[in-house]
Every structure is written in C-alpha cells, then in structure tokens.
Design an enzyme around this catalytic site. Sequence first.
Site, PDB file in Angstrom:
ATOM      1  N   LYS A  10       0.784  -1.232   0.089  1.00 31.86           N
ATOM      2  CA  LYS A  10       0.105   0.039  -0.029  1.00 31.86           C
ATOM      3  C   LYS A  10       0.904   1.050  -0.076  1.00 31.86           C
ATOM      4  O   LYS A  10       0.522   2.166  -0.606  1.00 31.86           O
ATOM      5  CB  LYS A  10      -0.899   0.070   1.167  1.00 31.86           C
ATOM      6  CG  LYS A  10      -2.257  -0.979   1.148  1.00 31.86           C
ATOM      7  CD  LYS A  10      -3.329  -0.811   2.147  1.00 31.86           C
ATOM      8  CE  LYS A  10      -4.257  -1.716   1.777  1.00 31.86           C
ATOM      9  NZ  LYS A  10      -5.245  -1.915   2.895  1.00 31.86           N
ATOM     10  N   LYS A  17      -4.393  -9.976  -5.992  1.00 30.13           N
ATOM     11  CA  LYS A  17      -5.736 -10.483  -5.513  1.00 30.13           C
ATOM     12  C   LYS A  17      -6.991  -9.319  -5.797  1.00 30.13           C
ATOM     13  O   LYS A  17      -6.551  -8.057  -5.889  1.00 30.13           O
ATOM     14  CB  LYS A  17      -5.774 -10.248  -3.771  1.00 30.13           C
ATOM     15  CG  LYS A  17      -5.190  -8.950  -3.321  1.00 30.13           C
ATOM     16  CD  LYS A  17      -5.837  -9.319  -1.509  1.00 30.13           C
ATOM     17  CE  LYS A  17      -5.730  -8.070  -0.985  1.00 30.13           C
ATOM     18  NZ  LYS A  17      -6.208  -7.771   0.269  1.00 30.13           N
ATOM     19  N   LYS A  63     -10.203  -4.071  -2.631  1.00 29.19           N
ATOM     20  CA  LYS A  63     -11.088  -2.865  -2.635  1.00 29.19           C
ATOM     21  C   LYS A  63     -10.022  -1.496  -2.987  1.00 29.19           C
ATOM     22  O   LYS A  63     -10.649  -0.489  -3.480  1.00 29.19           O
ATOM     23  CB  LYS A  63     -11.671  -2.400  -0.946  1.00 29.19           C
ATOM     24  CG  LYS A  63     -12.511  -3.339  -0.426  1.00 29.19           C
ATOM     25  CD  LYS A  63     -13.327  -2.599   0.772  1.00 29.19           C
ATOM     26  CE  LYS A  63     -13.502  -3.608   1.836  1.00 29.19           C
ATOM     27  NZ  LYS A  63     -12.651  -3.912   2.907  1.00 29.19           N
TER      28      LYS A  63
HETATM   29  N1  AQP Z   1      -9.220 -11.215  -2.565  1.00 32.24           N
HETATM   30  C1  AQP Z   1      -9.544 -11.770  -1.355  1.00 32.24           C
HETATM   31  N2  AQP Z   1      -9.889 -12.949  -1.510  1.00 32.24           N
HETATM   32  C2  AQP Z   1     -10.193 -13.583  -0.263  1.00 32.24           C
HETATM   33  N3  AQP Z   1     -10.350 -12.888   0.942  1.00 32.24           N
HETATM   34  C3  AQP Z   1     -10.201 -11.484   0.977  1.00 32.24           C
HETATM   35  N4  AQP Z   1     -10.273 -10.558   1.735  1.00 32.24           N
HETATM   36  C4  AQP Z   1      -9.935  -9.204   1.476  1.00 32.24           C
HETATM   37  N5  AQP Z   1      -9.517  -9.713  -0.140  1.00 32.24           N
HETATM   38  C5  AQP Z   1      -9.641 -10.642  -0.365  1.00 32.24           C
HETATM   39  C6  AQP Z   1     -10.737 -10.417   3.066  1.00 32.24           C
HETATM   40  O1  AQP Z   1     -11.791  -9.969   3.342  1.00 32.24           O
HETATM   41  C7  AQP Z   1     -11.692  -9.706   4.650  1.00 32.24           C
HETATM   42  C8  AQP Z   1     -12.038  -8.175   5.074  1.00 32.24           C
HETATM   43  O2  AQP Z   1     -11.251  -7.248   4.195  1.00 32.24           O
HETATM   44  P1  AQP Z   1     -10.774  -5.858   4.935  1.00 32.24           P
HETATM   45  O3  AQP Z   1     -11.585  -4.952   4.155  1.00 32.24           O
HETATM   46  O4  AQP Z   1     -10.749  -5.852   6.235  1.00 32.24           O
HETATM   47  O5  AQP Z   1      -9.340  -6.184   4.403  1.00 32.24           O
HETATM   48  P2  AQP Z   1      -8.686  -5.579   3.309  1.00 32.24           P
HETATM   49  O6  AQP Z   1      -7.341  -6.548   3.024  1.00 32.24           O
HETATM   50  O7  AQP Z   1      -8.521  -4.406   3.494  1.00 32.24           O
HETATM   51  O8  AQP Z   1      -9.744  -5.985   1.896  1.00 32.24           O
HETATM   52  P3  AQP Z   1      -9.296  -5.564   0.376  1.00 32.24           P
HETATM   53  O9  AQP Z   1     -10.430  -5.545  -0.308  1.00 32.24           O
HETATM   54  O10 AQP Z   1      -8.162  -6.308   0.175  1.00 32.24           O
HETATM   55  O11 AQP Z   1      -8.912  -4.224   0.471  1.00 32.24           O
HETATM   56  P4  AQP Z   1      -7.417  -3.480   0.716  1.00 32.24           P
HETATM   57  O12 AQP Z   1      -7.136  -3.696  -0.663  1.00 32.24           O
HETATM   58  O13 AQP Z   1      -7.811  -2.087   0.982  1.00 32.24           O
HETATM   59  O14 AQP Z   1      -6.450  -3.935   1.498  1.00 32.24           O
HETATM   60  C9  AQP Z   1     -10.580  -9.893   5.191  1.00 32.24           C
HETATM   61  O15 AQP Z   1     -10.491 -11.312   6.146  1.00 32.24           O
HETATM   62  C10 AQP Z   1      -9.686 -10.140   4.087  1.00 32.24           C
HETATM   63  O16 AQP Z   1      -8.839 -11.419   4.245  1.00 32.24           O
END
Ligand code: AQP
Length: 332
Positions: free
Chosen positions: A119, A201, A204
């Site tokens: 990030k 992956k 968001k």
């Molecule tokens: N691509 C994915 N495949 C499986 N599980 C996923 N999770 C996130 N992306 C994938 C799981 O979703 C839960 C909640 O996510 P979060 O919003 O707390 O975490 P995150 O990692 O911030 O989600 P994102 O979408 O990947 O956002 P960014 O890119 O901002 O980090 C978690 O249990 C996560 O494992």
Amino acid sequence: MSTTPTDKRARVFSGIQPSGAVHLGNYLGALRNWVALQHEADAVYCIVDLHALTLPKEPGEVAQGTLDIARLLLAIGLDPRACVFFVQSHVHEHAELGWLMQTIASYGELSRMTQFKDKSGRSTGFISASLFTYPALQAADILLYDTEVVPVGDDQRQHIELARDVALRFNARYGETFVVPEHHIPAAGARVMDLQSPENKMSKSIDSPQGTVNLLDTPKEIEKKVKRAVTDNDGEVRFDPTSKPGVSNLLSILAAATDGDPAKLADQYHQYGPLKADVAAALIALIEPIQARLADLDDATVRAELRLGAQRAQAIAAPVMDRAKQACGLLV
Ligand code: AQP
C-alpha cells in the site's frame, strides 16, 4: 482447549474495513464464514472504521461507509442475536489497547508486513504513520476479546501471525494475559484474484472496476465482468494457478460458490465460454438474495443494532483492557 471453529465455546473475532465496495473476495474469503460461524461459536464481528483512516478519506466518508457496510453485513446474514456486531470506534478500548500493542510490536516486525509495503508502494503522496502501525491495532482488536479463532482471507495470514507474536511476547514479559489466537482460512475462496490481472488479489483499494465483482453489481455487470475475465491462449481448462492464473481463478471462484473442488470442476469443461457462463450464473445466484434482503433494511434499524452491539462488545473488552493495564504495570 480446542480452538476449532466448530467448537461451541470458541471465541471468534473478525473485522472488515468500511473503505469501499465489498467485493467477492471479501465475501468468499471471510464474510461467508462469519455467517456460518455465528451459529457454531461465540462470534464477535466488527466494522473496523479506525483502520479505514489509514488511507486519506473525505470528511463523512467513513461514517457513510460504516452504515453502508453494516446494512450489507446484515443482508449477507449476520444476525445481531447470534453474534456481537459493532463498530470499532464505538468501543474506546480498541484504540487504548492498540497503543499498548505498539509498545510490544517491533519496528522490524511492522516493516516486514507485505500489506504495508504494497500500500505504501502504491501511494504517490502522503503515507500515514498509521498505515505502518495498523497491524498493532489489529492485534489489539483481536486480543481484546480473548479470541481463539480469526476467520480471514489468506491475505491476512501475516497480520494474524503478528497478533500471535505480540500476544506471546506480552504474556512472556508481563505474565499470562492474552489468549493466543489462530487464523481460520477457508479451503476455497481464500484468495480471490482480480479478473483482469489474476496475479493480484481482488481488492477494494486497487482501482480495477472490471476486475472486481462487487456484491452490489447487477446480474448484467457480473456477466460482463466474468465474460471479459483474462484467461490465456491455449484454450485448455486446467487448474494450475502458476501457469494458468486466470482460468484457475475462475475455477476457484466456481468451486467456492458451489462447494466444489477446482481441479475436479476443470474436468467438466473443454472451453472457456461455458466455464465463464457457469461462473457468472453461480455468482448471480449467490449475490441476488443478498441484494433482495438489503432493500428491506433501513439506517435507523442498523444504527440501533450497532449501538446495542457496542454495549455488548464493551462488556467483554473492558475487563480484558483492565487486565492488560494491570499486567504491564500502569497505575490503575
Ligand atoms: N481477494 C480476496 N480474497 C479472499 N479474501 C479476501 N479478503 C480481502 N480480499 C480478499 C478478506 O476480506 C476480509 C475483509 O477485508 P478488509 O476490508 O478488512 O481487508 P482488506 O485486506 O483491507 O480488504 P481488501 O479488499 O483487500 O482491501 P485493501 O486492498 O484495501 O486491503 C479480510 O478477512 C480479508 O482477508
């Protein structure tokens, strides 16, 4: 004590950031398990709004995102009678224990977190110190509830390891205080990849609208995104994530959506077209009922549930916070 997620007495905790549209990866990797586990364990689920502030946000954006995601989580099937469901910033012990955890986690440990590297590497401007320290707050989120099991996607493996390490270090330094948690990562759907760049992956925070299936997408949008999913030129349907990441991602999604096995599913297809059609149909069948329930939920009901949830969460968190303060020698 057994810490299997089906253990009736196991304490389960997990959180999600209100930081953008909830996508298929969030659902298959984590949220679907949250719903299942609320009936099998003592489950505590949190919208981690403080974590959303690690990347710059407009005023009001996090509050609206929190309400939106709360509605969606209720529509997905979280039942506030079966679990504790609340917002992180409504329970001040999270920030308080988060500070203590920063005193326990090392700079070197936090520097090794791949999510921070990803990030901060993607950022072109301001990088908040909180992006670096947020795994310490995440450890606090988990440890505040004497958590035994943390259902998450595979991308969170390293952060849960860190939570374990700081719990063990705190206990070694100050005496037995925290339960040491374990992660629970699903067999299928643990890492859903972006449909346009299957080496990344689904996420968001990466701007890939065509590669990301959101839970609020219409059936037409889902069909279009799956149809345009990147595959390869050899035309063979085979589960091989290394040399065929796009096709393997579609097979994994289909397996997760239909409780199947990706390698066995591959045997049923000889062309990409029918595979894509079945993936789209399976996703629409998964998502449509969620969207139908969403329409019935209003903000006032959601806010009331969250207020009640925060009281229940604090009843668990406050004694743990007191225990931690006493253990580390603060004047109480
Ligand atoms: N691509 C994915 N495949 C499986 N599980 C996923 N999770 C996130 N992306 C994938 C799981 O979703 C839960 C909640 O996510 P979060 O919003 O707390 O975490 P995150 O990692 O911030 O989600 P994102 O979408 O990947 O956002 P960014 O890119 O901002 O980090 C978690 O249990 C996560 O494992």
